[in-house]
Design an enzyme around this catalytic site. Sequence first.
Site, PDB file in Angstrom:
ATOM      1  CE1 TYR A  49     -49.101 -24.238 -64.912  1.00 46.28           C
ATOM      2  CE2 TYR A  49     -50.082 -22.092 -65.355  1.00 46.28           C
ATOM      3  CZ  TYR A  49     -49.225 -22.897 -64.626  1.00 46.28           C
ATOM      4  OH  TYR A  49     -48.487 -22.339 -63.597  1.00 46.28           O
ATOM      5  CG  LEU A 203     -53.721 -21.230 -42.730  1.00 46.43           C
ATOM      6  CD1 LEU A 203     -52.612 -20.202 -42.882  1.00 46.43           C
ATOM      7  CD2 LEU A 203     -53.702 -21.846 -41.336  1.00 46.43           C
ATOM      8  CE  LYS A 206     -60.069 -26.687 -50.183  1.00 45.49           C
ATOM      9  NZ  LYS A 206     -59.239 -26.925 -51.366  1.00 45.49           N
TER      10      LYS A 206
END
Length: 294
Positions: A49, A203, A206
């Site tokens: 990352y 859910l 969006k």
Amino acid sequence: MIKLSSSEVQISSIGLGCMSLPEDYGLSQKIIDTAISGGVNLLDTADLYQKGLNEEMVGKSIQGIRNQVVLATKVGNQLRSDGSGWDWNPRKSYILEAVEKSLKRLQTDFIDLYQLHGGTIDDPWEETLEAFELLKGQGKIREFGISSIRPNVIRKVLQDSKPATIMMQYSPLDRRPEEAAFPLISSTETKVLVRGSLAKGMLINKPSEDYLDRSEKEVEEMKEFIHDSGFSPEAFLIKFGLSPDAVGSLIIGASSVEQVQKMLKGYEESLSIPERIIADFKEKFSPNYYQQHR
């Protein structure tokens, strides 16, 4: 708190996924502080990352409170020296080299949970697992795990070793682990760390779209069921993710203090959701299955 394996490492039901932390250190510090003050003790990062910067920020943020945190990071993606990307490398020699760099970036003497960041059935598992056992013996890591959605890989690793955790994707939109992975893991001391439990927000708020083998229409119907449940979508999805016996914790990413607060509020609310609501959902909507790597 859930105890990992036979060690004394205990993790909170919600872990903070640090991949989404902003590169602004001051803001990242606030996000981590908010999570910890809210009862979260598991911080999940990876050497990949932000090319190591994420580990540096996490390490800096927990100085002075290291003993309050379960620090999880990952290894296996080797950055190319020319900066053009990375290559998969699960070799023992690389793991032993990479852990030293992670320890330095994290400013710690040990990593609570060191995870292989992927893996295929063709990897050199004997030497990979040997590296983790060696690091445990040296006290540089307390536990190890893998991050994999592949049933054949999970089966192989559980047969050859005792990982503390296996990280995999799981949500109402992706119930593939229910078929083989969860039953297999439930018979061991290994615990699942769930990623993707909020299903990319599809859910929640969006727009619905096709997802894996689910049509946009089915996704929309799921969303309607969840929104009609009488509970917030976040609480419903957290309850859903934690409901299988094999699951130990949900790793939920956050890029703002507000997102952490919403996550904490969702977890508290999830504790009051009856099991029957989740059961009704699972009965109404069919699971999906792995087509490969079985």
